[in-house]
Every structure is written in C-alpha cells, then in structure tokens.
Design an enzyme around this catalytic site. Sequence first.
Site, PDB file in Angstrom:
ATOM      1  N   ASP A  98     -14.092  -7.214 -11.642  1.00 34.71           N
ATOM      2  CA  ASP A  98     -12.738  -7.148 -12.190  1.00 34.71           C
ATOM      3  C   ASP A  98     -12.447  -8.502 -12.829  1.00 34.71           C
ATOM      4  OD1 ASP A  98      -9.863  -5.538 -10.669  1.00 34.71           O
ATOM      5  OD2 ASP A  98     -10.030  -6.592 -12.597  1.00 34.71           O
ATOM      6  N   ASP A 199      -8.775  -6.391 -16.711  1.00 31.39           N
ATOM      7  CA  ASP A 199      -7.407  -6.306 -16.230  1.00 31.39           C
ATOM      8  C   ASP A 199      -6.395  -6.468 -17.358  1.00 31.39           C
ATOM      9  OD1 ASP A 199      -5.570  -6.556 -13.796  1.00 31.39           O
ATOM     10  OD2 ASP A 199      -5.036  -8.337 -14.939  1.00 31.39           O
ATOM     11  N   GLU A 250      -8.136  -1.674 -18.526  1.00 32.68           N
ATOM     12  CA  GLU A 250      -6.876  -1.197 -17.941  1.00 32.68           C
ATOM     13  C   GLU A 250      -5.856  -1.227 -19.056  1.00 32.68           C
ATOM     14  OE1 GLU A 250      -4.460  -3.786 -15.625  1.00 32.68           O
ATOM     15  OE2 GLU A 250      -3.970  -2.222 -14.199  1.00 32.68           O
ATOM     16  N   HIS A 314      -5.579   0.174  -6.322  1.00 29.74           N
ATOM     17  CA  HIS A 314      -4.899  -0.855  -5.514  1.00 29.74           C
ATOM     18  C   HIS A 314      -3.467  -1.106  -5.982  1.00 29.74           C
ATOM     19  CE1 HIS A 314      -6.169  -2.861  -9.099  1.00 29.74           C
ATOM     20  NE2 HIS A 314      -5.414  -3.890  -8.794  1.00 29.74           N
ATOM     21  N   ASP A 315      -3.108  -0.506  -7.129  1.00 31.51           N
ATOM     22  CA  ASP A 315      -1.742  -0.690  -7.646  1.00 31.51           C
ATOM     23  C   ASP A 315      -0.871   0.527  -7.416  1.00 31.51           C
ATOM     24  OD1 ASP A 315      -2.805  -2.417 -10.673  1.00 31.51           O
ATOM     25  OD2 ASP A 315      -2.218  -3.221  -8.719  1.00 31.51           O
TER      26      ASP A 315
HETATM   27  O1  TEU Z   1      -2.099  -4.467 -13.274  1.00 30.88           O
HETATM   28  C1  TEU Z   1      -1.485  -4.495 -14.542  1.00 30.88           C
HETATM   29  C2  TEU Z   1      -0.103  -3.914 -14.413  1.00 30.88           C
HETATM   30  O2  TEU Z   1       0.528  -4.015 -13.456  1.00 30.88           O
HETATM   31  C3  TEU Z   1       0.317  -3.028 -15.509  1.00 30.88           C
HETATM   32  O3  TEU Z   1      -0.148  -3.440 -16.733  1.00 30.88           O
HETATM   33  C4  TEU Z   1      -0.363  -1.762 -15.123  1.00 30.88           C
HETATM   34  O4  TEU Z   1      -1.492  -1.622 -15.915  1.00 30.88           O
HETATM   35  C5  TEU Z   1       0.299  -0.489 -15.167  1.00 30.88           C
HETATM   36  O5  TEU Z   1       1.645  -0.569 -15.205  1.00 30.88           O
HETATM   37  C6  TEU Z   1      -0.276   0.201 -13.955  1.00 30.88           C
HETATM   38  O6  TEU Z   1       0.680   0.450 -13.016  1.00 30.88           O
HETATM   39  C7  TEU Z   1      -3.163  -5.406 -13.199  1.00 30.88           C
HETATM   40  C8  TEU Z   1      -3.747  -5.371 -11.803  1.00 30.88           C
HETATM   41  O7  TEU Z   1      -4.276  -4.073 -11.534  1.00 30.88           O
HETATM   42  C9  TEU Z   1      -2.649  -5.749 -10.828  1.00 30.88           C
HETATM   43  O8  TEU Z   1      -3.100  -5.649  -9.470  1.00 30.88           O
HETATM   44  C10 TEU Z   1      -2.216  -7.181 -11.121  1.00 30.88           C
HETATM   45  O9  TEU Z   1      -1.141  -7.538 -10.267  1.00 30.88           O
HETATM   46  C11 TEU Z   1      -1.773  -7.308 -12.586  1.00 30.88           C
HETATM   47  O10 TEU Z   1      -2.699  -6.717 -13.498  1.00 30.88           O
HETATM   48  C12 TEU Z   1      -1.693  -8.769 -12.985  1.00 30.88           C
HETATM   49  O11 TEU Z   1      -2.990  -9.278 -13.108  1.00 30.88           O
END
Ligand code: TEU
Length: 545
Positions: A98, A199, A250, A314-315
């Site tokens: 990642d 990311d 992403e 994880h989000d």
């Molecule tokens: O997430 C990115 C983020 O929160 C939004 O762009 C997201 O793609 C979308 O709304 C998904 O819910 C990434 C990581 O996955 C996250 O864990 C980090 O906190 C974030 O970037 C910052 O690096």
Amino acid sequence: MNKNWWKQSVVYQVYWRSFYDSDGDGYGDLQGLIQKLDYIHELGVDIIWLNPVYESPDLDNGYDISGYEAIMPKAGTMEIWEKLLFEVHARGMKLIMDLVVNHTSDQHSWFLESKSSRDNPKRDWYIWKDAKNGEVPNNWRSYFSPSTWEWDEATEQCYFHSFAVEQPDLNWENPELREEIYRTMTYWLDKGIDGFRLDAIALLAKPEGYPDAENRDDIQYLTNHPGLHAYLREMNERVFRHYDIVTVGETAFVTPEEGLKYVGEHRGELNMLFHFEVCDEMPSWDMLRFKDIQRRWYKGLWGKGSNSQFLNNHDHTRQVTRFGNDGPYRVESAKLLATMLHTLPGIPYIYQGEEIGMTGVKFDSIDHYNDIAMKNRYEEEVGKGRDPQEVLQSLQALSRDNSRTPMQWENTIHAGFTTGTPWINLNPNYAEINVAKDLSDPNSVYRYYQKLIALRKNNEVMVYGQFEELPEWMQNEHLYVYTRTLGDTRWLILLNHSDEKSSIQLSPAYKDFSLKLLLSNYLANDAASNDRIELNPHEARIYEI
Ligand code: TEU
C-alpha cells in the site's frame, strides 16, 4: 480479453496491526503475519495486500508516512519485512504494498524542510498559498477536518491537506517531487514486490486556482482533476511498465466512464481500481441499486479494463453487518455475500476476518475509538454543542474502527491476537466467531471461502465469463440471478439476499436444461425443478447449466 496472472487472482488484505501480535506489545506485526501465512495460503488466495508499514508517527495508522524506505518499528524491521516477502513468495503467493503518494506525514523531513522557509528548495514539494483577506484560500472541507488549509505562522502561508492537518498534500506539479516518488517506487519494486495499492490516487491533481465549492460538503471537489492522468501515464512509463506487477488505484467518486481512463488496457496507467459507489454512496443494502451499479460498471469496463469486487476494507465496516445479516443468518449471509463478490465480474478482495464472518462493533465511549476521521468529526460536532452521546451514536455505524478490531483467532483472552494489551478493544463476540472454530467446522464460513476460491481457480468462466442478468421480471428486490458464460461453459448464480424465502420462475428457455449444483451455502436444497427454484433466506447457489 487479455489474460493476466492478476486477473485470475483473489486478493487478501492484511491490516497488519490487527492481524497477529508476535511480541506482546499489543500491536499486530510483520513477524506475526509470517507466523500466520499458512492460514492465509490455505484459504487459496494469491495476492496479499499489506496496509502501510513505512516509518510513520502513526496518527492515521500508517497513512501518514515520514520515511518511505524504512519500516515502522511497531510493525518490525526491514529484515523481518524481507523475510515476509521471501515467505510469501515461497508459498507461491504475491505481495502488493500500500503506497501513499498523495501526501506525507507533517513529520517527514521533506515537509519539515518545506515549512522551514519560503525559499527552501523543497517549499514547492507541498502546496502553499497566501491567505485571502485573512481567511484560508477557499471553503473546502478535508476528509478529516473542517478545512483543507492550515495556517503556518512562521512563514505566514497556508498549506493544503486533503486529510488530517498532519497529512500535508504533495505538490505533484513539481517534477522533482515526482522523480523522488518514482525512485521510491523503484526502490520497493527492485526488492521484488509484486505491485502497489495506490492510496487516494485520484487526488494527485488539484484544480486551477482552488475555486470555492458551491457545496462544501460534497467532497468530490478533491478528486479527478485534469492533469491526473498525465501523472499516472508518466508513473507507468517511468516505473510500472518495467515490471511484471499489478497496480490498483483507490479512486473515490469515479464513474465507469472515468474509471476506464484509469484502467483501460490501452491507457498505460493502472491495472484495476476500487470505486466506492457501494461503500461510500450506498448507505445501506439496496439490491436494485447494487444491480444498477454492477450493470453500469460491467458495461463501462468489461473487455476494456479491470474492476475489483469488495464490500469492506479497513475504511469500511464489515460487510455482513452493514450489507448482510450479522444476526441469526450471519453464516449464510457471509457466504452469500462472498458468492456474489466472487462470481460477479472483477477481481475479488477479501478483507481479513471477512472469511470467518467477523462483524462490526459498537464501543460505548469515544475513548475506545482510534479512527482519526471519526474522532475529529466527533470533536467538531460536539464543539457545535451537540449531545456527545447522540454524536457518538451517529458516527458508530460508519466508523472505520468497525473493521479494525483485532483478528479473532480463538476463544481465549484477546482472542489469541496478543498476549499484551490490544491497541484497540476486540469485538466481544470472539468467543463465538473465531478462526479455531471455523477451522474445526466443515460447514464454516472459512471452509466455504476455500471452496469458492477453489472453484474460481479451476474454472476460468468465473474470471473471463460474460455476465448476463436474468430478466428483472423473473427477479425481485431481494433476488440477484445472473449467468456467466465462457465458450460452452455456462453457470447460473442465484442469490436470495433476504431474511425470507424467495422463489424464481425460470423462463421456459431453461426447461430443457439440466442444472448441476456446484456450490451452495445450504446443505440441503430443494431440488431444482428446472422452471421453479425455491431459495431459503440468504441462500446462494451456483449451477452449471
Ligand atoms: O482513504 C482515502 C479516503 O478516505 C477517501 O478518498 C476514500 O477513498 C473514500 O472516501 C473511501 O471511503 C485512504 C486510506 O484507505 C485511508 O485509510 C486513509 O486514512 C486515507 O487514504 C488517507 O491516506
């Protein structure tokens, strides 16, 4: 469609800090992951996606990198990481890292230099703007805070951050910065990794002039700006195309048409993407809407570029809680959702714990939550005078901590995750839901995932088969019935996403076909009389026609 090793793969995401703690400090670590590789391998997956392990103050759980070519001590050492890569490859699996290149930690030496003075050579590696009439340059919210701008008293300018204040965005317009990122990518690829999960990659380009947003809460103004694809093409030209790797972006808030610009096989950018039309934009399960999303993405990408299939990570909270039934039908529902994700067109991603049907969690105090996005929002809302308990309840369902509670290995203290104090509370249901229990039960969620993945391994129709839904008049708002066809092989997949029974009257066209049951999440099925099939609550079936 071109065949690639990664198209035929199943990906398993390891959020290492919650996976397995080998040294009792309460955090999962790389040595712990090494000790559990056989567990992952026996599932049958091909690729491990490892969340960020780089040096970091760890304010956003590794997504605030302060050193790209070093390992966070909490996770382990570079030597242990090298051993992990060796052990993953020794089992015939691949490892993708990642990588966060939209921003760094504010503790990265680059940012410390950049903020030290306006004429520092690295000033332009980040985005600095003058205040406007004593105000921040525009009205944008960030993902994690009320503004995307932070005032720096020393140099009397604001810097831009798409996420937390402590995560300043890199300035991708600066060619020197881009060169440094390409060098870092090459550093990791030369170590032998098999690709990257990129990311927040849709945020690299920023809009000309940073105009105010008409609706500051519609955060799409942060993504997909012109110039982004030039960066991705350069990234691919300078780095990716020189290796046999896979890259997954992403890419929040993209449509299928925009998605094709990222992953079109003629585009020379990325191999596949995560879109969030379901996880970000579909608050609860809506089968008709889900079908529409699948239809549009199939039409937009199939035969031209690759898509992923996932319902949690994880989000995002755990799929069986958010989109399925984590109560009386938890096991059936977990298996149904897996059947859907592995038989729809696209590369399936399994988030750790999903394969044993782990569920979301509700902690009764904000102090038990770790997610910076949630804690910042809680502070902001309570700061407006809202009732703290009501704010907590409003944030619990979508808190990212729902999916970050430690892996539940067995019914012992801390579910066998750690001998120390876990960095975050466990889900209290680990006595009922754990790996040991699933491994001992031939009808467990884990065993079902093994069968599903084996089916995919042995049948290219699941990977390359044309997708076709049965006419809507045969279905209803709970049923999802479709075929996958490759050459003479034709499969019929039936999903009843409901707590009630459902039946489907197949059209006369199916009358003369014999249906051979390949997999079901129920042990006993009503024999399928060719034109009518009765499905139990949350029943999934895969037939060969
Ligand atoms: O997430 C990115 C983020 O929160 C939004 O762009 C997201 O793609 C979308 O709304 C998904 O819910 C990434 C990581 O996955 C996250 O864990 C980090 O906190 C974030 O970037 C910052 O690096």
